[in-house]
Design a protein around this motif. Sequence first.
Motif, PDB file in Angstrom:
ATOM      1  N   ILE A  26       0.829  -1.201   0.000  1.00  0.00           N
ATOM      2  CA  ILE A  26       0.000   0.000   0.000  1.00  0.00           C
ATOM      3  C   ILE A  26       0.870   1.261   0.000  1.00  0.00           C
ATOM      4  O   ILE A  26       0.574   2.238  -0.702  1.00  0.00           O
ATOM      5  N   TYR A  27       1.960   1.245   0.757  1.00  0.00           N
ATOM      6  CA  TYR A  27       2.867   2.394   0.767  1.00  0.00           C
ATOM      7  C   TYR A  27       3.496   2.614  -0.611  1.00  0.00           C
ATOM      8  O   TYR A  27       3.688   3.757  -1.041  1.00  0.00           O
ATOM      9  N   THR A  28       3.817   1.524  -1.297  1.00  0.00           N
ATOM     10  CA  THR A  28       4.388   1.648  -2.634  1.00  0.00           C
ATOM     11  C   THR A  28       3.397   2.299  -3.584  1.00  0.00           C
ATOM     12  O   THR A  28       3.754   3.190  -4.378  1.00  0.00           O
ATOM     13  N   LEU A  29       2.140   1.874  -3.505  1.00  0.00           N
ATOM     14  CA  LEU A  29       1.081   2.501  -4.308  1.00  0.00           C
ATOM     15  C   LEU A  29       0.966   3.979  -3.959  1.00  0.00           C
ATOM     16  O   LEU A  29       0.894   4.839  -4.855  1.00  0.00           O
ATOM     17  N   GLN A  30       0.962   4.285  -2.669  1.00  0.00           N
ATOM     18  CA  GLN A  30       0.836   5.673  -2.215  1.00  0.00           C
ATOM     19  C   GLN A  30       1.963   6.543  -2.757  1.00  0.00           C
ATOM     20  O   GLN A  30       1.721   7.656  -3.256  1.00  0.00           O
ATOM     21  N   ASN A  31       3.193   6.066  -2.669  1.00  0.00           N
ATOM     22  CA  ASN A  31       4.329   6.866  -3.119  1.00  0.00           C
ATOM     23  C   ASN A  31       4.265   7.145  -4.621  1.00  0.00           C
ATOM     24  O   ASN A  31       4.621   8.237  -5.072  1.00  0.00           O
ATOM     25  N   ASN A  32       3.804   6.167  -5.395  1.00  0.00           N
ATOM     26  CA  ASN A  32       3.656   6.395  -6.835  1.00  0.00           C
ATOM     27  C   ASN A  32       2.528   7.379  -7.128  1.00  0.00           C
ATOM     28  O   ASN A  32       2.630   8.204  -8.040  1.00  0.00           O
ATOM     29  N   LEU A  33       1.462   7.312  -6.335  1.00  0.00           N
ATOM     30  CA  LEU A  33       0.332   8.215  -6.540  1.00  0.00           C
ATOM     31  C   LEU A  33       0.700   9.660  -6.242  1.00  0.00           C
ATOM     32  O   LEU A  33       0.156  10.582  -6.857  1.00  0.00           O
ATOM     33  N   LEU A  34       1.613   9.876  -5.306  1.00  0.00           N
ATOM     34  CA  LEU A  34       2.008  11.247  -4.975  1.00  0.00           C
ATOM     35  C   LEU A  34       2.706  11.918  -6.163  1.00  0.00           C
ATOM     36  O   LEU A  34       2.552  13.121  -6.375  1.00  0.00           O
TER      37      LEU A  34
ATOM     38  N   TYR B 143      -4.134  16.849   0.697  1.00  0.00           N
ATOM     39  CA  TYR B 143      -3.498  15.676   1.306  1.00  0.00           C
ATOM     40  C   TYR B 143      -3.708  15.632   2.818  1.00  0.00           C
ATOM     41  O   TYR B 143      -3.480  14.596   3.442  1.00  0.00           O
ATOM     42  N   GLN B 144      -4.156  16.739   3.404  1.00  0.00           N
ATOM     43  CA  GLN B 144      -4.446  16.714   4.843  1.00  0.00           C
ATOM     44  C   GLN B 144      -5.659  15.847   5.167  1.00  0.00           C
ATOM     45  O   GLN B 144      -5.921  15.555   6.333  1.00  0.00           O
TER      46      GLN B 144
ATOM     47  N   LYS C  69      -5.649  12.928   4.898  1.00  0.00           N
ATOM     48  CA  LYS C  69      -5.103  11.717   5.525  1.00  0.00           C
ATOM     49  C   LYS C  69      -5.370  11.735   7.035  1.00  0.00           C
ATOM     50  O   LYS C  69      -5.388  10.677   7.673  1.00  0.00           O
ATOM     51  N   ILE C  70      -5.561  12.918   7.624  1.00  0.00           N
ATOM     52  CA  ILE C  70      -5.940  13.004   9.038  1.00  0.00           C
ATOM     53  C   ILE C  70      -7.285  12.313   9.242  1.00  0.00           C
ATOM     54  O   ILE C  70      -7.485  11.555  10.190  1.00  0.00           O
ATOM     55  N   LEU C  71      -8.226  12.582   8.314  1.00  0.00           N
ATOM     56  CA  LEU C  71      -9.550  11.973   8.391  1.00  0.00           C
ATOM     57  C   LEU C  71      -9.466  10.456   8.236  1.00  0.00           C
ATOM     58  O   LEU C  71     -10.031   9.711   9.051  1.00  0.00           O
ATOM     59  N   THR C  72      -8.771  10.000   7.198  1.00  0.00           N
ATOM     60  CA  THR C  72      -8.714   8.555   6.959  1.00  0.00           C
ATOM     61  C   THR C  72      -7.972   7.831   8.085  1.00  0.00           C
ATOM     62  O   THR C  72      -8.382   6.748   8.505  1.00  0.00           O
ATOM     63  N   THR C  73      -6.895   8.440   8.586  1.00  0.00           N
ATOM     64  CA  THR C  73      -6.158   7.822   9.697  1.00  0.00           C
ATOM     65  C   THR C  73      -7.028   7.734  10.943  1.00  0.00           C
ATOM     66  O   THR C  73      -7.025   6.710  11.644  1.00  0.00           O
ATOM     67  N   ALA C  74      -7.796   8.788  11.207  1.00  0.00           N
ATOM     68  CA  ALA C  74      -8.675   8.791  12.384  1.00  0.00           C
ATOM     69  C   ALA C  74      -9.736   7.701  12.272  1.00  0.00           C
ATOM     70  O   ALA C  74      -9.996   6.962  13.229  1.00  0.00           O
ATOM     71  N   LEU C  75     -10.348   7.577  11.099  1.00  0.00           N
ATOM     72  CA  LEU C  75     -11.403   6.578  10.919  1.00  0.00           C
ATOM     73  C   LEU C  75     -10.854   5.159  11.024  1.00  0.00           C
ATOM     74  O   LEU C  75     -11.458   4.291  11.673  1.00  0.00           O
ATOM     75  N   PHE C  76      -9.702   4.910  10.396  1.00  0.00           N
ATOM     76  CA  PHE C  76      -9.097   3.575  10.496  1.00  0.00           C
ATOM     77  C   PHE C  76      -8.664   3.284  11.933  1.00  0.00           C
ATOM     78  O   PHE C  76      -8.709   2.136  12.379  1.00  0.00           O
ATOM     79  N   SER C  77      -8.243   4.318  12.662  1.00  0.00           N
ATOM     80  CA  SER C  77      -7.857   4.124  14.065  1.00  0.00           C
ATOM     81  C   SER C  77      -9.055   3.700  14.908  1.00  0.00           C
ATOM     82  O   SER C  77      -8.945   2.859  15.800  1.00  0.00           O
ATOM     83  N   VAL C  78     -10.204   4.295  14.607  1.00  0.00           N
ATOM     84  CA  VAL C  78     -11.425   3.943  15.347  1.00  0.00           C
ATOM     85  C   VAL C  78     -11.824   2.496  15.075  1.00  0.00           C
ATOM     86  O   VAL C  78     -12.153   1.740  15.994  1.00  0.00           O
ATOM     87  N   PHE C  79     -11.782   2.096  13.797  1.00  0.00           N
ATOM     88  CA  PHE C  79     -12.262   0.768  13.424  1.00  0.00           C
ATOM     89  C   PHE C  79     -11.241  -0.340  13.685  1.00  0.00           C
ATOM     90  O   PHE C  79     -11.613  -1.460  14.050  1.00  0.00           O
TER      91      PHE C  79
ATOM     92  N   VAL D 203      -6.954   8.712  -3.167  1.00  0.00           N
ATOM     93  CA  VAL D 203      -6.560   7.308  -2.998  1.00  0.00           C
ATOM     94  C   VAL D 203      -5.324   7.220  -2.103  1.00  0.00           C
ATOM     95  O   VAL D 203      -5.213   6.327  -1.256  1.00  0.00           O
ATOM     96  N   ALA D 204      -4.382   8.163  -2.271  1.00  0.00           N
ATOM     97  CA  ALA D 204      -3.183   8.178  -1.432  1.00  0.00           C
ATOM     98  C   ALA D 204      -3.548   8.428   0.033  1.00  0.00           C
ATOM     99  O   ALA D 204      -2.944   7.843   0.938  1.00  0.00           O
ATOM    100  N   CYS D 205      -4.545   9.283   0.283  1.00  0.00           N
ATOM    101  CA  CYS D 205      -4.986   9.537   1.659  1.00  0.00           C
ATOM    102  C   CYS D 205      -5.560   8.274   2.288  1.00  0.00           C
ATOM    103  O   CYS D 205      -5.277   7.957   3.451  1.00  0.00           O
ATOM    104  N   CYS D 206      -6.374   7.558   1.527  1.00  0.00           N
ATOM    105  CA  CYS D 206      -6.962   6.315   2.041  1.00  0.00           C
ATOM    106  C   CYS D 206      -5.882   5.271   2.314  1.00  0.00           C
ATOM    107  O   CYS D 206      -5.876   4.616   3.365  1.00  0.00           O
TER     108      CYS D 206
END
Length: 328
Positions: free
Chosen positions: A94-102, A118-119, A121-131, A184-187
């Motif tokens: 997933i990180y490899t995909l993210q780096n290419n997307l940037l 790109y901020q 990512k705060i939202l997506t990180t928070a939601l994944f942290s909850v779940f 997609v990179a944020c997710c």
Amino acid sequence: MASSRLKYLSLGVLVFQTTSLVLIMRYSRTLQAEGPRYLASSAVVVAEVMKIVICLMLVFKEHSYSVRAFNSILRQEIAYKPMETLKLAIPSGIYTLQNNLLYVALSNLDAATYQLTYQLKILTTALFSVFMLGRRLGVYQWLSLIILMAGVALVQWPSESPVVAEKASTPTGSQFVGVMAVLVACCSSGFAGVYFEKILKESKQSVWIRNIQLGMFCFVFGFVGMLSFDGDKVMESGMFQGYNAITVAVVTLQALGGLVIAAVIKYADNILKGFATSLSIILSTLISYFWLQDFDPTSIFFLGAALVIGATFLYGYEGKKPPNPSRA
């Protein structure tokens, strides 16, 4: 006093690294030069190699520069624990995909718009942290996420500016492609970051050992991706086609990014990290406007930027939520 100096030094380095990486990457992807442009897939692979080398050096330093201890820890933690190492395969892909997307995003968006979007990512990180981690967010944090979404929506609001209209009519890039790449990179950033944090909390391995394991898989995935999508170009002109001093700067800054964030996590808190992020956004906006001249801000953009920056501060205001460990 020394701790305070390290805190602000790490934040200063974070501002420099974040701002310069975005601006130089944007410049390198839009620069009109003779010959072929460097391959983004190649840059991702080279950055992973640099990260692995840096982490190996840090592990070597942790063991007092003892070759015997260094070899022993690598065998025990990597070679003799294949299942632990395999756990890093998912986030590394997933990180490899993210780096290419940037690279895709900054080929199609100006630096300021990219930074603000790109901020999310705060939202997506928070939601994944909850779940995934069962983390509870406070009232201020949920409010900040709503403000963040509103701010990003305003940043992406269609503009009637003649400069923007002129840019939209030229084949320099597609804003839609750039925005989709950032989303997609944020997710992927949110999921991979929380997954990596979960692995770190469930094991006693050094964060640098984990980053070496992560980098090994990222290198493999990145190399396979490079051959799959750019194989013909690599065979024709080589993996390092189009490389110059600017490309080397981009790759180096990307490789050092995780290490800088790790230092900030160690010496600073969320409020100061939010301050550094906000300062980086402001600098990117000013430099993108005055130097790159690929961006014409509107009043709606400034309103959205203010909301994003405010949300960044607000998210770190309440509670003592531990920041996510970052990969190097």
